[in-house]
Design a protein around this motif. Structure first.
Motif, PDB file in Angstrom:
ATOM      1  N   MET A   1       3.113  16.954   8.464  1.00 18.76           N
ATOM      2  CA  MET A   1       2.606  15.785   7.288  1.00 18.76           C
ATOM      3  C   MET A   1       2.221  14.797   8.083  1.00 18.76           C
ATOM      4  N   ALA A   2       1.027  14.126   7.901  1.00 19.20           N
ATOM      5  CA  ALA A   2       0.639  13.008   8.816  1.00 19.20           C
ATOM      6  C   ALA A   2       1.615  11.850   8.533  1.00 19.20           C
ATOM      7  N   GLN A   3       1.368  11.171   9.868  1.00 21.88           N
ATOM      8  CA  GLN A   3       2.519  10.043  10.199  1.00 21.88           C
ATOM      9  C   GLN A   3       1.968   8.806   9.618  1.00 21.88           C
ATOM     10  N   THR A   4       2.457   8.120   8.712  1.00 20.93           N
ATOM     11  CA  THR A   4       1.791   6.695   8.143  1.00 20.93           C
ATOM     12  C   THR A   4       2.592   5.501   8.646  1.00 20.93           C
ATOM     13  N   LYS A   5       2.072   4.381   8.589  1.00 20.15           N
ATOM     14  CA  LYS A   5       2.637   2.958   8.848  1.00 20.15           C
ATOM     15  C   LYS A   5       3.904   2.917   8.081  1.00 20.15           C
ATOM     16  N   SER A   6       5.025   2.021   8.464  1.00 20.36           N
ATOM     17  CA  SER A   6       6.154   1.670   7.555  1.00 20.36           C
ATOM     18  C   SER A   6       5.494   0.459   6.695  1.00 20.36           C
ATOM     19  N   VAL A   7       6.417   0.331   5.821  1.00 16.91           N
ATOM     20  CA  VAL A   7       6.090  -0.735   4.698  1.00 16.91           C
ATOM     21  C   VAL A   7       5.777  -1.864   5.296  1.00 16.91           C
ATOM     22  N   ALA A   8       6.627  -2.322   6.286  1.00 16.74           N
ATOM     23  CA  ALA A   8       6.323  -3.702   7.006  1.00 16.74           C
ATOM     24  C   ALA A   8       4.955  -3.770   7.806  1.00 16.74           C
ATOM     25  N   GLU A   9       4.428  -2.589   8.192  1.00 17.82           N
ATOM     26  CA  GLU A   9       2.931  -2.540   8.866  1.00 17.82           C
ATOM     27  C   GLU A   9       1.997  -2.506   7.928  1.00 17.82           C
ATOM     28  N   LEU A  10       2.030  -2.267   6.832  1.00 22.21           N
ATOM     29  CA  LEU A  10       0.870  -2.300   5.992  1.00 22.21           C
ATOM     30  C   LEU A  10       0.143  -3.451   5.793  1.00 22.21           C
ATOM     31  N   THR A  11      -1.261  -3.428   5.651  1.00 22.78           N
ATOM     32  CA  THR A  11      -2.171  -4.659   5.492  1.00 22.78           C
ATOM     33  C   THR A  11      -2.365  -4.528   4.047  1.00 22.78           C
ATOM     34  N   ASP A  12      -3.102  -5.620   3.682  1.00 26.63           N
ATOM     35  CA  ASP A  12      -3.593  -5.688   2.186  1.00 26.63           C
ATOM     36  C   ASP A  12      -4.330  -4.481   2.008  1.00 26.63           C
ATOM     37  N   ARG A  13      -5.317  -4.170   2.664  1.00 26.82           N
ATOM     38  CA  ARG A  13      -6.022  -3.064   2.455  1.00 26.82           C
ATOM     39  C   ARG A  13      -5.379  -1.774   2.325  1.00 26.82           C
ATOM     40  N   ASP A  14      -4.382  -1.691   3.152  1.00 30.02           N
ATOM     41  CA  ASP A  14      -3.287  -0.334   2.943  1.00 30.02           C
ATOM     42  C   ASP A  14      -2.876  -0.227   1.525  1.00 30.02           C
ATOM     43  N   ARG A  15      -2.361  -1.562   1.229  1.00 33.65           N
ATOM     44  CA  ARG A  15      -1.597  -1.723   0.082  1.00 33.65           C
ATOM     45  C   ARG A  15      -2.805  -1.247  -1.146  1.00 33.65           C
ATOM     46  N   ARG A  16      -3.963  -1.765  -1.173  1.00 38.96           N
ATOM     47  CA  ARG A  16      -4.856  -1.662  -2.370  1.00 38.96           C
ATOM     48  C   ARG A  16      -5.290   0.084  -2.131  1.00 38.96           C
ATOM     49  N   ILE A  17      -5.326   0.710  -0.987  1.00 41.82           N
ATOM     50  CA  ILE A  17      -5.644   2.041  -0.923  1.00 41.82           C
ATOM     51  C   ILE A  17      -4.437   2.748  -1.572  1.00 41.82           C
ATOM     52  N   THR A  18      -3.195   2.441  -1.256  1.00 40.70           N
ATOM     53  CA  THR A  18      -1.781   2.956  -1.892  1.00 40.70           C
ATOM     54  C   THR A  18      -1.953   2.824  -3.102  1.00 40.70           C
ATOM     55  N   LEU A  19      -2.198   1.656  -3.837  1.00 39.98           N
ATOM     56  CA  LEU A  19      -2.200   1.418  -5.320  1.00 39.98           C
ATOM     57  C   LEU A  19      -3.400   2.320  -5.911  1.00 39.98           C
ATOM     58  N   LEU A  20      -4.408   2.514  -5.286  1.00 38.61           N
ATOM     59  CA  LEU A  20      -5.575   3.498  -5.841  1.00 38.61           C
ATOM     60  C   LEU A  20      -4.888   4.838  -5.995  1.00 38.61           C
TER      61      LEU A  20
END
Length: 475
Positions: A1-20
């Motif tokens: 499974m692909a590696q992703t950033k930790s919660v602390a490393e997420l940018t606002d853009r990452d969070r928007r894509i996560t919410l999407l």
């Protein structure tokens, strides 16, 4: 499974894509639930399914969902929420594919069970991820607001999408469209959603899990069978199995260290009453939706698209009253909203009692659906508030999940009872409008029960029990 950033490393853009991506999870899971009723008459004709089998097409999803909802949530806490969500999406997509290619009612029912196995994981785990990814309170509140909006949109457009696809192509496409949506959503989740786990996950309760599923399956099967074949030895055995499963479940949950269902919660009268209200409310709502879909298309000649469009005002009223109810609960507490909910259900059931004696019963169905949709909108915030009131913060998730089980159980039992009574009436030779009348009396009776429970829930006696539960859980 692909590696992703930790919660602390997420940018606002990452969070928007996560919410999407997480919103897409909710959309596809609710879309399938809200669209299926519109397809039932077409499924019946294509697969030569009986009314009993059509009940199971709807009910098997609800039964499996209610049985494993709490287990599915705890699986994410224990093994990782991102991992559990991907697995749930995969199983849901497989079930959707099998539903789309079903060659008979039995295969479709089995495929819907597979769908539910995956679907039980998706909304609770996705919501838990939102709570862990959006650390700022304001951001979390906005994200949950988007989540609630997506839920309302899914309920509104689900019947329309189901009607359009069934009219233009086939009911099979309503299930088939899930497959590419699931694939895209899974890709986004693997790319952007970080892995999170609970610090101390609850242990599994296999005995309680098995007994809960046996209880709901045997009870639903017994009720549906009575409607199709009348009372006989088989239905009596099924009712006995359900009773024994219930007794065994209570014994197990009282003795294990970490039960699937925390019975001590029910010493709080507001919590107990909220769950009972949810049971009656969602049974009425889902039972009406099942009968409504069959009546409009089979008796009134509506197309699937027209039947889907018919339900849009109901969904809009649910969303509108949900916003009003939220403000009412904040200003005046839950009891006024729950009383309004009971009154609206009673008015809806009372209106439906006239359908056997009017020339255009579809108009009455429309009015009743708007009243019922408004009733459900008035209830949601109030039920959640009442159920969680006085609960320790550490147990809020489990208490909320218990309320989810009550809702799903109500939906499963509602389809079983309403469908059984309707089917029994048709078998006796009465008209469809006459066959549905016992169900509308049940709605009126449910409204009276809900009204009584709502009034009791706000009494000093009921409120005083909250402190007892807080002390018990703390111990």
């Amino acid at each position: 499974m692909a590696q992703t950033k930790s919660v602390a490393e997420l940018t606002d853009r990452d969070r928007r894509i996560t919410l999407l991506s997480l919103s897409m999870v909710l959309f596809v899971s609710i879309l399938d639930i809200s669209a299926v009723n519109v397809m039932l008459p077409s499924i019946g004709r294509d697969l030569h399914a009986t009314t009993e089998q059509l009940q199971w097409v709807v009910d098997i999803f609800m039964v499996v969902l209610a049985s494993i909802l709490m287990f599915a949530g705890s699986m994410g806490d224990r093994f990782g929420r991102r991992r559990a969500l991907i697995q749930g999406l995969t199983i849901f997509g497989l079930g959707s594919l099998l539903s789309a290619i079903a060659i008979g009612p039995q295969m479709l029912i089995a495929a819907r069970a597979v769908q539910a196995l995956g679907g039980a994981t998706m909304p609770p785990v996705a919501l838990a991820i939102i709570g862990n990814v959006f650390l700022d309170n304001a951001q979390r509140a906005r994200a949950i607001g988007v989540w609630g909006a997506i839920q309302g949109i899914s309920l509104a457009v689900g019947p329309l999408i189901g009607g359009v696809l069934t009219d233009v192509a086939s009911w099979r496409w309503v299930f088939g469209i899930n497959v590419p949506i699931v694939a895209i959503t899974g890709f986004l989740i693997m790319r952007t959603v970080p892995e999170t786990k609970a610090a101390h996950a609850r242990k599994f309760d296999p005995a309680g899990q098995v007994l809960a599923m046996v209880l709901l399956v045997s009870l639903s099967y017994a009720i549906i069978r009575v409607g199709e074949h009348g009372s006989n030895l088989v239905s009596s055995i099924l009712f006995a199995v359900a009773a024994l499963s219930l007794a065994g479940f209570v014994v197990v949950e009282r003795t294990v260290n970490e039960p699937m269902l925390e019975l001590r919660f029910f010493k709080s009268m507001p919590f107990t009453l909220a769950n009972l209200i949810a049971l009656f409310a969602f049974a009425s709502n889902t039972g009406f939706s099942f009968i409504n879909a069959l009546f409009l298309q089979n008796e009134m000649g509506f197309s699937p698209l027209a039947a889907g469009a018919f339900l849009v005002p109901m969904a809009i009223c649910t969303g509108a009253l949900a916003m009003v109810s939220g403000r009412m609960v904040a200003a005046r507490g839950a009891r006024p909203s729950l009383i309004l909910h009971a009154i609206l259900i009673g008015l809806s059931g009372g209106a439906l009692l006239t359908t056997a004696s009017v020339d255009n019963p579809w108009i009455v169905y429309l009015i009743a659906s708007i009243l019922l949709g408004s009733a459900m909108g008035a209830a949601n915030a109030a039920l959640n508030n009442t159920a969680l009131s006085g609960m320790p913060r550490s147990q809020a998730g489990v208490a909320g999940a218990t309320m989810g089980v009550a809702r799903q159980t109500g939906q499963a039992v509602g389809v079983a009872i309403f469908g059984a009574l309707y089917n029994a009436g048709l078998r006796s030779g009465t008209s469809a409008a006459q066959a549905a009348l016992p169900n509308w009396w049940i709605m009126v009776g449910s409204a009276a029960i809900i009204l009584t429970l709502a009034i009791i829930s706000g009494t000093p006696w009921a409120r005083s029990s909250e402190n007892t539960v807080a002390e018990l859980i703390a111990d």
